[in-house]
Design a protein around this motif. Structure first.
Motif, PDB file in Angstrom:
ATOM      1  N   ALA A  34       0.760  -1.216   0.028  1.00 43.88           N
ATOM      2  CA  ALA A  34       0.002  -0.055  -0.060  1.00 43.88           C
ATOM      3  C   ALA A  34       0.881   1.232  -0.029  1.00 43.88           C
ATOM      4  CB  ALA A  34      -0.863   0.074   1.252  1.00 43.88           C
ATOM      5  N   LYS A  35       1.876   1.105   0.723  1.00 41.19           N
ATOM      6  CA  LYS A  35       2.929   2.235   0.853  1.00 41.19           C
ATOM      7  C   LYS A  35       3.342   2.637  -0.663  1.00 41.19           C
ATOM      8  CE  LYS A  35       6.747   3.928   3.488  1.00 41.19           C
ATOM      9  NZ  LYS A  35       7.750   3.446   4.602  1.00 41.19           N
ATOM     10  N   ASP A  36       3.775   1.640  -1.321  1.00 39.53           N
ATOM     11  CA  ASP A  36       4.603   1.807  -2.736  1.00 39.53           C
ATOM     12  C   ASP A  36       3.250   2.357  -3.695  1.00 39.53           C
ATOM     13  OD1 ASP A  36       6.678   0.522  -1.699  1.00 39.53           O
ATOM     14  OD2 ASP A  36       6.013  -1.549  -2.536  1.00 39.53           O
ATOM     15  N   ILE A  37       2.188   1.968  -3.496  1.00 37.54           N
ATOM     16  CA  ILE A  37       1.195   2.411  -4.519  1.00 37.54           C
ATOM     17  C   ILE A  37       1.041   3.670  -4.052  1.00 37.54           C
ATOM     18  CG2 ILE A  37      -1.559   2.069  -5.097  1.00 37.54           C
ATOM     19  CD1 ILE A  37      -0.799  -0.918  -4.452  1.00 37.54           C
ATOM     20  N   GLU A  41      -5.287  -5.133 -11.757  1.00 39.02           N
ATOM     21  CA  GLU A  41      -3.989  -4.559 -12.646  1.00 39.02           C
ATOM     22  C   GLU A  41      -2.569  -4.894 -12.067  1.00 39.02           C
ATOM     23  OE1 GLU A  41      -4.427  -0.832 -14.081  1.00 39.02           O
ATOM     24  OE2 GLU A  41      -6.416  -1.103 -15.101  1.00 39.02           O
ATOM     25  N   LEU A  42      -2.743  -4.536 -10.849  1.00 37.50           N
ATOM     26  CA  LEU A  42      -1.387  -4.788 -10.072  1.00 37.50           C
ATOM     27  C   LEU A  42      -1.121  -5.771  -9.280  1.00 37.50           C
ATOM     28  CD1 LEU A  42      -1.663  -1.124  -8.109  1.00 37.50           C
ATOM     29  CD2 LEU A  42      -0.309  -1.817 -10.129  1.00 37.50           C
ATOM     30  N   GLY A  43      -2.188  -6.945  -9.472  1.00 39.41           N
ATOM     31  CA  GLY A  43      -2.257  -8.242  -8.806  1.00 39.41           C
ATOM     32  C   GLY A  43      -1.908  -8.027  -7.382  1.00 39.41           C
ATOM     33  N   VAL A  44      -2.809  -7.126  -6.755  1.00 36.29           N
ATOM     34  CA  VAL A  44      -2.745  -7.144  -5.183  1.00 36.29           C
ATOM     35  C   VAL A  44      -4.304  -7.307  -4.730  1.00 36.29           C
ATOM     36  CG1 VAL A  44      -0.758  -5.660  -5.128  1.00 36.29           C
ATOM     37  CG2 VAL A  44      -2.743  -4.642  -5.352  1.00 36.29           C
ATOM     38  N   TYR A  69      -5.223   4.428  -0.885  1.00 36.41           N
ATOM     39  CA  TYR A  69      -5.949   5.478  -1.238  1.00 36.41           C
ATOM     40  C   TYR A  69      -6.424   6.227   0.081  1.00 36.41           C
ATOM     41  CZ  TYR A  69      -6.923   4.347  -6.128  1.00 36.41           C
ATOM     42  OH  TYR A  69      -6.833   4.153  -7.562  1.00 36.41           O
ATOM     43  N   ASN A  70      -6.515   5.403   1.333  1.00 37.25           N
ATOM     44  CA  ASN A  70      -6.631   5.997   2.483  1.00 37.25           C
ATOM     45  C   ASN A  70      -5.385   7.102   2.944  1.00 37.25           C
ATOM     46  OD1 ASN A  70      -9.417   5.225   2.766  1.00 37.25           O
ATOM     47  ND2 ASN A  70      -8.513   3.251   4.028  1.00 37.25           N
ATOM     48  N   GLN A  71      -4.416   6.329   2.807  1.00 33.38           N
ATOM     49  CA  GLN A  71      -3.169   7.351   3.031  1.00 33.38           C
ATOM     50  C   GLN A  71      -3.221   8.576   2.115  1.00 33.38           C
ATOM     51  OE1 GLN A  71       0.562   4.880   2.205  1.00 33.38           O
ATOM     52  NE2 GLN A  71      -0.496   3.328   2.993  1.00 33.38           N
ATOM     53  N   LEU A  72      -3.413   8.647   0.937  1.00 34.87           N
ATOM     54  CA  LEU A  72      -3.537   9.613   0.224  1.00 34.87           C
ATOM     55  C   LEU A  72      -4.674  10.512   0.791  1.00 34.87           C
ATOM     56  CD1 LEU A  72      -3.129   8.223  -3.230  1.00 34.87           C
ATOM     57  CD2 LEU A  72      -1.300   9.427  -1.948  1.00 34.87           C
ATOM     58  N   GLN A 123     -10.442  11.616 -11.639  1.00 34.30           N
ATOM     59  CA  GLN A 123     -10.749  10.398 -10.730  1.00 34.30           C
ATOM     60  C   GLN A 123      -9.469   9.567 -11.049  1.00 34.30           C
ATOM     61  OE1 GLN A 123     -14.250   8.682 -12.217  1.00 34.30           O
ATOM     62  NE2 GLN A 123     -14.319   7.362 -10.076  1.00 34.30           N
ATOM     63  N   LEU A 124      -9.074   8.989  -9.768  1.00 34.02           N
ATOM     64  CA  LEU A 124      -7.923   7.682  -9.650  1.00 34.02           C
ATOM     65  C   LEU A 124      -9.020   6.491 -10.333  1.00 34.02           C
ATOM     66  CD1 LEU A 124      -6.262   8.335  -6.539  1.00 34.02           C
ATOM     67  CD2 LEU A 124      -5.643   9.366  -8.602  1.00 34.02           C
ATOM     68  N   PRO A 125      -8.106   5.571 -10.495  1.00 37.93           N
ATOM     69  CA  PRO A 125      -8.735   4.109 -11.167  1.00 37.93           C
ATOM     70  C   PRO A 125      -9.588   3.658 -10.008  1.00 37.93           C
ATOM     71  CG  PRO A 125      -6.310   4.594 -11.760  1.00 37.93           C
ATOM     72  CD  PRO A 125      -6.693   5.591 -10.635  1.00 37.93           C
ATOM     73  N   ALA A 126     -10.545   2.940 -10.437  1.00 35.58           N
ATOM     74  CA  ALA A 126     -11.349   2.596  -9.525  1.00 35.58           C
ATOM     75  C   ALA A 126     -10.426   1.258  -8.757  1.00 35.58           C
ATOM     76  CB  ALA A 126     -12.260   1.646 -10.054  1.00 35.58           C
ATOM     77  N   ALA A 127     -10.473   1.435  -7.272  1.00 39.74           N
ATOM     78  CA  ALA A 127      -9.799   0.567  -6.521  1.00 39.74           C
ATOM     79  C   ALA A 127      -9.827  -1.069  -7.103  1.00 39.74           C
ATOM     80  CB  ALA A 127     -10.333   0.500  -5.021  1.00 39.74           C
ATOM     81  N   ARG A 128     -11.174  -1.619  -7.197  1.00 42.39           N
ATOM     82  CA  ARG A 128     -11.221  -2.950  -7.835  1.00 42.39           C
ATOM     83  C   ARG A 128     -10.244  -3.336  -9.068  1.00 42.39           C
ATOM     84  NH1 ARG A 128     -14.594  -5.725  -4.686  1.00 42.39           N
ATOM     85  NH2 ARG A 128     -16.423  -4.699  -3.879  1.00 42.39           N
ATOM     86  N   LYS A 129     -10.569  -2.325 -10.094  1.00 45.50           N
ATOM     87  CA  LYS A 129      -9.590  -2.548 -11.074  1.00 45.50           C
ATOM     88  C   LYS A 129      -8.059  -2.412 -11.126  1.00 45.50           C
ATOM     89  CE  LYS A 129      -9.344  -0.222 -15.746  1.00 45.50           C
ATOM     90  NZ  LYS A 129      -9.394   1.105 -16.496  1.00 45.50           N
ATOM     91  N   LEU A 130      -7.865  -1.304 -10.385  1.00 40.19           N
ATOM     92  CA  LEU A 130      -6.409  -1.187 -10.018  1.00 40.19           C
ATOM     93  C   LEU A 130      -5.665  -2.638  -9.235  1.00 40.19           C
ATOM     94  CD1 LEU A 130      -4.079   0.749 -10.214  1.00 40.19           C
ATOM     95  CD2 LEU A 130      -4.656   1.843  -8.079  1.00 40.19           C
ATOM     96  N   ALA A 131      -6.419  -2.977  -8.238  1.00 40.61           N
ATOM     97  CA  ALA A 131      -6.121  -4.215  -7.599  1.00 40.61           C
ATOM     98  C   ALA A 131      -5.761  -5.500  -8.540  1.00 40.61           C
ATOM     99  CB  ALA A 131      -7.105  -4.465  -6.703  1.00 40.61           C
TER     100      ALA A 131
END
Length: 131
Positions: free
Chosen positions: A14-17, A47-50, A59-62, A37-45
């Motif tokens: 999460a820190k890297d993202i 794509e990143l394989g996380v 996103y909460n950190q940001l 708008q940032l990418p949807a969390a599900r879609k980004l997860a």
């Protein structure tokens, strides 16, 4: 059996993202502007394989840093820095509380300044006591 010369790709934390998006929002080569708008969390997860929770944590950190706003059912958006913190829908509760506290402190300082001005006017013509 043939071995791949590539090392296995390690999943991002999460820190890297958050760091990646922080650079895309505030860096010299910005990819996101206020209101984007940032990418949807599900879609980004995916794509990143996380895990979804990893992206949500990023996103909460940001959001806690005041860089983005999360709006239920709409998504996560880059915050406009010209709008006072804690006043937009989706603001971090921590920032909202901080903005309220700072406003209160500002008003207290203003009142103290007025009192100091009045005191200085009252004692301004008097000579200080000899020591």
């Amino acid at each position: 059996m043939e071995q791949s010369s590539e090392a296995p790709k390690q999943a991002q934390s999460a820190k890297d993202i958050a760091a990646d998006f922080r650079a895309k929002i505030t860096g010299p080569n910005r990819e996101y502007e206020p209101g984007d708008q940032l990418p949807a969390a599900r879609k980004l997860a995916k794509e990143l394989g996380v895990q979804l929770l990893t992206v949500q944590s990023a996103y909460n950190q940001l959001r806690d840093e005041g860089l983005v706003l999360s709006q239920q059912g709409r998504g996560t958006f880059v915050r406009d820095p010209s709008v006072p913190l804690g006043t937009e829908p989706g603001s971090s509760p921590a920032f909202t509380a901080l903005a309220t506290e700072l406003s209160s402190i500002h008003e207290s300082l203003r009142l103290l300044g007025e009192r100091l001005d009045r005191l200085e006017q009252l004692v301004g013509n008097e000579t200080p006591p000899a020591q």
